[in-house]
Design a protein around this motif. Structure first.
Motif, PDB file in Angstrom:
ATOM      1  N   ALA A 115     -31.210  44.038  -2.355  1.00 41.68           N
ATOM      2  CA  ALA A 115     -30.210  45.101  -2.225  1.00 41.68           C
ATOM      3  C   ALA A 115     -29.028  44.642  -1.376  1.00 41.68           C
ATOM      4  CB  ALA A 115     -30.846  46.346  -1.615  1.00 41.68           C
ATOM      5  N   ILE A 116     -29.308  43.940  -0.280  1.00 43.46           N
ATOM      6  CA  ILE A 116     -28.237  43.402   0.562  1.00 43.46           C
ATOM      7  C   ILE A 116     -27.386  42.430  -0.239  1.00 43.46           C
ATOM      8  CG2 ILE A 116     -27.770  41.856   2.509  1.00 43.46           C
ATOM      9  CD1 ILE A 116     -30.204  43.181   3.911  1.00 43.46           C
ATOM     10  N   GLY A 117     -28.046  41.564  -0.984  1.00 46.40           N
ATOM     11  CA  GLY A 117     -27.315  40.593  -1.798  1.00 46.40           C
ATOM     12  C   GLY A 117     -26.499  41.245  -2.891  1.00 46.40           C
ATOM     13  N   MET A 118     -27.052  42.278  -3.544  1.00 40.90           N
ATOM     14  CA  MET A 118     -26.314  42.966  -4.597  1.00 40.90           C
ATOM     15  C   MET A 118     -25.107  43.695  -4.018  1.00 40.90           C
ATOM     16  SD  MET A 118     -29.408  44.365  -7.002  1.00 40.90           S
ATOM     17  CE  MET A 118     -28.353  45.511  -7.838  1.00 40.90           C
ATOM     18  N   GLY A 119     -25.303  44.357  -2.886  1.00 37.06           N
ATOM     19  CA  GLY A 119     -24.173  45.016  -2.222  1.00 37.06           C
ATOM     20  C   GLY A 119     -23.124  44.005  -1.809  1.00 37.06           C
ATOM     21  N   GLY A 120     -23.592  42.883  -1.272  1.00 33.78           N
ATOM     22  CA  GLY A 120     -22.662  41.818  -0.895  1.00 33.78           C
ATOM     23  C   GLY A 120     -21.943  41.238  -2.094  1.00 33.78           C
ATOM     24  N   GLY A 147     -18.106  41.293  -2.138  1.00 34.69           N
ATOM     25  CA  GLY A 147     -17.488  39.978  -2.241  1.00 34.69           C
ATOM     26  C   GLY A 147     -16.770  39.780  -3.560  1.00 34.69           C
ATOM     27  N   GLY A 148     -17.319  40.345  -4.629  1.00 32.33           N
ATOM     28  CA  GLY A 148     -16.677  40.221  -5.930  1.00 32.33           C
ATOM     29  C   GLY A 148     -15.319  40.912  -5.971  1.00 32.33           C
ATOM     30  N   LEU A 149     -15.234  42.053  -5.301  1.00 28.19           N
ATOM     31  CA  LEU A 149     -13.957  42.754  -5.259  1.00 28.19           C
ATOM     32  C   LEU A 149     -12.936  42.007  -4.406  1.00 28.19           C
ATOM     33  CD1 LEU A 149     -15.230  46.423  -4.871  1.00 28.19           C
ATOM     34  CD2 LEU A 149     -14.197  45.381  -6.898  1.00 28.19           C
ATOM     35  N   VAL A 150     -13.399  41.497  -3.271  1.00 29.77           N
ATOM     36  CA  VAL A 150     -12.481  40.837  -2.334  1.00 29.77           C
ATOM     37  C   VAL A 150     -12.060  39.468  -2.841  1.00 29.77           C
ATOM     38  CG1 VAL A 150     -12.313  39.884   0.005  1.00 29.77           C
ATOM     39  CG2 VAL A 150     -13.397  42.099  -0.358  1.00 29.77           C
ATOM     40  N   GLY A 208     -19.996  38.699   1.425  1.00 29.17           N
ATOM     41  CA  GLY A 208     -20.204  40.142   1.376  1.00 29.17           C
ATOM     42  C   GLY A 208     -21.551  40.550   1.941  1.00 29.17           C
ATOM     43  N   ALA A 209     -22.604  39.778   1.635  1.00 28.15           N
ATOM     44  CA  ALA A 209     -23.926  40.069   2.174  1.00 28.15           C
ATOM     45  C   ALA A 209     -23.956  39.878   3.686  1.00 28.15           C
ATOM     46  CB  ALA A 209     -24.978  39.178   1.506  1.00 28.15           C
ATOM     47  N   LEU A 210     -23.267  38.854   4.181  1.00 25.33           N
ATOM     48  CA  LEU A 210     -23.173  38.661   5.634  1.00 25.33           C
ATOM     49  C   LEU A 210     -22.487  39.848   6.302  1.00 25.33           C
ATOM     50  CD1 LEU A 210     -22.179  34.886   5.788  1.00 25.33           C
ATOM     51  CD2 LEU A 210     -24.338  35.880   6.542  1.00 25.33           C
ATOM     52  N   LEU A 211     -21.439  40.359   5.661  1.00 26.24           N
ATOM     53  CA  LEU A 211     -20.749  41.530   6.193  1.00 26.24           C
ATOM     54  C   LEU A 211     -21.669  42.741   6.220  1.00 26.24           C
ATOM     55  CD1 LEU A 211     -18.139  42.986   7.115  1.00 26.24           C
ATOM     56  CD2 LEU A 211     -17.675  43.382   4.694  1.00 26.24           C
ATOM     57  N   LEU A 212     -22.428  42.942   5.126  1.00 24.06           N
ATOM     58  CA  LEU A 212     -23.351  44.072   5.096  1.00 24.06           C
ATOM     59  C   LEU A 212     -24.432  43.959   6.160  1.00 24.06           C
ATOM     60  CD1 LEU A 212     -24.034  44.963   1.372  1.00 24.06           C
ATOM     61  CD2 LEU A 212     -23.008  46.367   3.126  1.00 24.06           C
ATOM     62  N   ILE A 213     -24.968  42.765   6.371  1.00 26.27           N
ATOM     63  CA  ILE A 213     -25.985  42.576   7.411  1.00 26.27           C
ATOM     64  C   ILE A 213     -25.396  42.869   8.778  1.00 26.27           C
ATOM     65  CG2 ILE A 213     -27.389  40.848   8.599  1.00 26.27           C
ATOM     66  CD1 ILE A 213     -27.869  39.573   5.854  1.00 26.27           C
ATOM     67  N   TRP A 214     -24.193  42.403   9.016  1.00 24.06           N
ATOM     68  CA  TRP A 214     -23.555  42.659  10.308  1.00 24.06           C
ATOM     69  C   TRP A 214     -23.354  44.161  10.511  1.00 24.06           C
ATOM     70  CZ3 TRP A 214     -18.714  44.729  11.494  1.00 24.06           C
ATOM     71  CH2 TRP A 214     -18.373  44.681  12.843  1.00 24.06           C
ATOM     72  N   LEU A 215     -22.879  44.859   9.484  1.00 20.21           N
ATOM     73  CA  LEU A 215     -22.697  46.302   9.587  1.00 20.21           C
ATOM     74  C   LEU A 215     -24.024  47.013   9.807  1.00 20.21           C
ATOM     75  CD1 LEU A 215     -20.063  46.875   6.749  1.00 20.21           C
ATOM     76  CD2 LEU A 215     -19.706  47.187   9.215  1.00 20.21           C
ATOM     77  N   TRP A 216     -25.074  46.553   9.091  1.00 17.96           N
ATOM     78  CA  TRP A 216     -26.397  47.144   9.220  1.00 17.96           C
ATOM     79  C   TRP A 216     -26.923  46.960  10.642  1.00 17.96           C
ATOM     80  CZ3 TRP A 216     -31.399  44.542   7.300  1.00 17.96           C
ATOM     81  CH2 TRP A 216     -32.474  45.422   7.378  1.00 17.96           C
ATOM     82  N   ILE A 233     -28.434  41.610 -15.054  1.00 20.10           N
ATOM     83  CA  ILE A 233     -29.357  40.510 -14.747  1.00 20.10           C
ATOM     84  C   ILE A 233     -28.657  39.467 -13.889  1.00 20.10           C
ATOM     85  CG2 ILE A 233     -30.698  38.618 -15.762  1.00 20.10           C
ATOM     86  CD1 ILE A 233     -31.207  40.493 -18.157  1.00 20.10           C
ATOM     87  N   TRP A 234     -27.420  39.148 -14.230  1.00 18.60           N
ATOM     88  CA  TRP A 234     -26.640  38.179 -13.442  1.00 18.60           C
ATOM     89  C   TRP A 234     -26.438  38.696 -12.024  1.00 18.60           C
ATOM     90  CZ3 TRP A 234     -25.908  33.324 -13.542  1.00 18.60           C
ATOM     91  CH2 TRP A 234     -24.883  32.727 -12.846  1.00 18.60           C
ATOM     92  N   LEU A 235     -26.158  39.995 -11.864  1.00 15.47           N
ATOM     93  CA  LEU A 235     -25.987  40.598 -10.545  1.00 15.47           C
ATOM     94  C   LEU A 235     -27.280  40.511  -9.743  1.00 15.47           C
ATOM     95  CD1 LEU A 235     -24.216  42.188  -8.551  1.00 15.47           C
ATOM     96  CD2 LEU A 235     -25.004  44.266  -9.661  1.00 15.47           C
ATOM     97  N   LEU A 236     -28.433  40.716 -10.382  1.00 13.64           N
ATOM     98  CA  LEU A 236     -29.719  40.592  -9.691  1.00 13.64           C
ATOM     99  C   LEU A 236     -29.971  39.157  -9.230  1.00 13.64           C
ATOM    100  CD1 LEU A 236     -32.086  42.821 -11.839  1.00 13.64           C
ATOM    101  CD2 LEU A 236     -31.457  43.176  -9.460  1.00 13.64           C
ATOM    102  N   ILE A 237     -29.666  38.203 -10.082  1.00 16.51           N
ATOM    103  CA  ILE A 237     -29.898  36.797  -9.737  1.00 16.51           C
ATOM    104  C   ILE A 237     -28.971  36.368  -8.596  1.00 16.51           C
ATOM    105  CG2 ILE A 237     -29.688  34.418 -10.585  1.00 16.51           C
ATOM    106  CD1 ILE A 237     -30.555  35.545 -13.353  1.00 16.51           C
ATOM    107  N   ILE A 238     -27.691  36.636  -8.735  1.00 10.11           N
ATOM    108  CA  ILE A 238     -26.734  36.279  -7.685  1.00 10.11           C
ATOM    109  C   ILE A 238     -27.037  37.068  -6.414  1.00 10.11           C
ATOM    110  CG2 ILE A 238     -24.297  36.393  -7.004  1.00 10.11           C
ATOM    111  CD1 ILE A 238     -24.904  34.106  -8.890  1.00 10.11           C
ATOM    112  N   GLY A 239     -27.368  38.352  -6.571  1.00  9.60           N
ATOM    113  CA  GLY A 239     -27.697  39.184  -5.422  1.00  9.60           C
ATOM    114  C   GLY A 239     -28.911  38.682  -4.663  1.00  9.60           C
TER     115      GLY A 239
END
Length: 78
Positions: A32-37, A41-44, A64-72, A4-10
């Motif tokens: 999905a972008i936010g969760m992936g980010g 981001g959590g790992l980094v 992390g989400a910004l990175l995923l959007i850029w890659l996308w 649930i926390w991952l969904l909210i933050i994502g």
């Protein structure tokens, strides 16, 4: 509780990242972008989380989400 926390933050990170990069995405794609980010981001930024507190998690999730959007946008379907 962690999912649930991952969904909210994502959702928050995805919303912020899509607005910062001016990307039009559906609500599920934004989450999905936010969760992936959040995962990337959590790992980094795990070290920053221990130093700066909870806000580092949001910062890491947005980065992390910004990175995923850029890659996308760079490598995704055209």
């Amino acid at each position: 509780m962690g999912v649930i926390w991952l969904l909210i933050i994502g959702a928050a990170a995805g919303f912020l990242a899509t607005r910062m990069m001016r990307v039009q995405a559906s609500v599920p794609a934004t989450i999905a972008i936010g969760m992936g980010g959040a995962l990337i981001g959590g790992l980094v930024v795990r070290v920053l989380l221990s130093v700066m507190g909870v806000f580092a998690g949001l910062i890491g999730a947005v980065l992390g989400a910004l990175l995923l959007i850029w890659l996308w946008q760079t490598y995704g379907p055209k």
